[in-house]
Design an enzyme around this catalytic site. Structure first.
Site, PDB file in Angstrom:
ATOM      1  N   CYS A 173      38.499  31.209  33.672  1.00  0.00           N
ATOM      2  CA  CYS A 173      38.277  30.873  32.257  1.00  0.00           C
ATOM      3  C   CYS A 173      39.583  31.037  31.465  1.00  0.00           C
ATOM      4  CB  CYS A 173      37.123  31.704  31.699  1.00  0.00           C
ATOM      5  SG  CYS A 173      36.317  30.932  30.275  1.00  0.00           S
ATOM      6  N   HIS A 217      32.794  31.751  35.441  1.00  0.00           N
ATOM      7  CA  HIS A 217      32.930  33.188  35.633  1.00  0.00           C
ATOM      8  C   HIS A 217      32.262  33.611  36.949  1.00  0.00           C
ATOM      9  CE1 HIS A 217      34.433  34.428  31.597  1.00  0.00           C
ATOM     10  NE2 HIS A 217      33.895  33.268  31.260  1.00  0.00           N
ATOM     11  N   GLU A 267      32.623  36.232  38.567  1.00  0.00           N
ATOM     12  CA  GLU A 267      32.316  37.663  38.570  1.00  0.00           C
ATOM     13  C   GLU A 267      30.952  37.973  37.946  1.00  0.00           C
ATOM     14  OE1 GLU A 267      34.042  36.991  34.495  1.00  0.00           O
ATOM     15  OE2 GLU A 267      34.257  36.145  36.495  1.00  0.00           O
TER      16      GLU A 267
END
Length: 201
Positions: free
Chosen positions: A84, A175, A177
């Protein structure tokens, strides 16, 4: 072959954004995360993750103590993964509006291309990664509008790249994660090992 005996040590730029989630994913995969807040903490890392957040805010932090210049040199030779806002910082060209970047990855990125926070979304789509469809979490995501000839596209959204790789650098506009699927981080760890193995020969 790994870069060194034992687990890989991966730095996570911890100026702002979801760096803790990256650290948890790395730990779950057997790597050792190290939060990086000052230039000196880049030493002795096998690779670096630059997380999401607000790229303009990150630039303000990086302008302190000459961190931007150190990082610009560092990412040219060390495996780096930007997600990002991290992808925006790695790009050679940033639009919407234009801003300074590290110029390490031959892509043109359009900031906030998918609108505001309310326009965040989760998609599941096929990618070039083995293991079936991949969950991609987009939060005020940038859009990779153009890629250079040496950039490989691994996943897309609406025809635009969302996960790319070029040499020792990876970038995602989503994202990984924030997903339970750790394949993107696994891919980066493989890239790190391959880079260091090649450098050792």
């Amino acid at each position: 072959m790994t870069a060194a005996p034992g687990p890989l040590t991966i730095g996570v730029l911890a100026l702002q954004g979801a760096y803790d989630a990256h650290a948890r994913t790395l730990t779950a995969l057997g790597a050792t995360p190290r939060l990086v807040r000052v230039p000196q903490e880049l030493q002795d890392l096998d690779g670096l993750i630059m997380p999401g957040g607000e790229s303009t805010t990150m630039l303000k932090f990086l302008d302190r103590s000459g961190f931007f210049d150190v990082l610009q040199t560092y990412v040219k030779s060390t495996p780096t993964f930007g997600t990002c806002a991290g992808a925006i910082l790695l790009a050679t060209n940033v639009e919407g509006p234009a801003q300074r970047s590290l110029g390490a990855l031959d892509i043109t990125v359009e900031r906030n291309a998918y609108g505001r926070q309310i326009d965040s979304t989760i998609l599941t789509a096929e990618t070039t990664l083995p293991g079936g469809p991949l969950e991609m979490v987009f939060i005020r995501a940038p859009r990779i509008r153009l890629t250079g000839p040496g950039v490989e596209t691994l996943a897309t959204r609406d025809g635009y790249p969302t996960l790319v790789r070029s040499g020792h650098i990876m970038a995602a506009t989503f994202h990984p994660e924030l997903s339970h699927d750790s394949r993107v981080h696994q891919l980066f760890l493989s890239l790190v090992r391959n880079h260091h193995a090649a450098a050792a020969h």
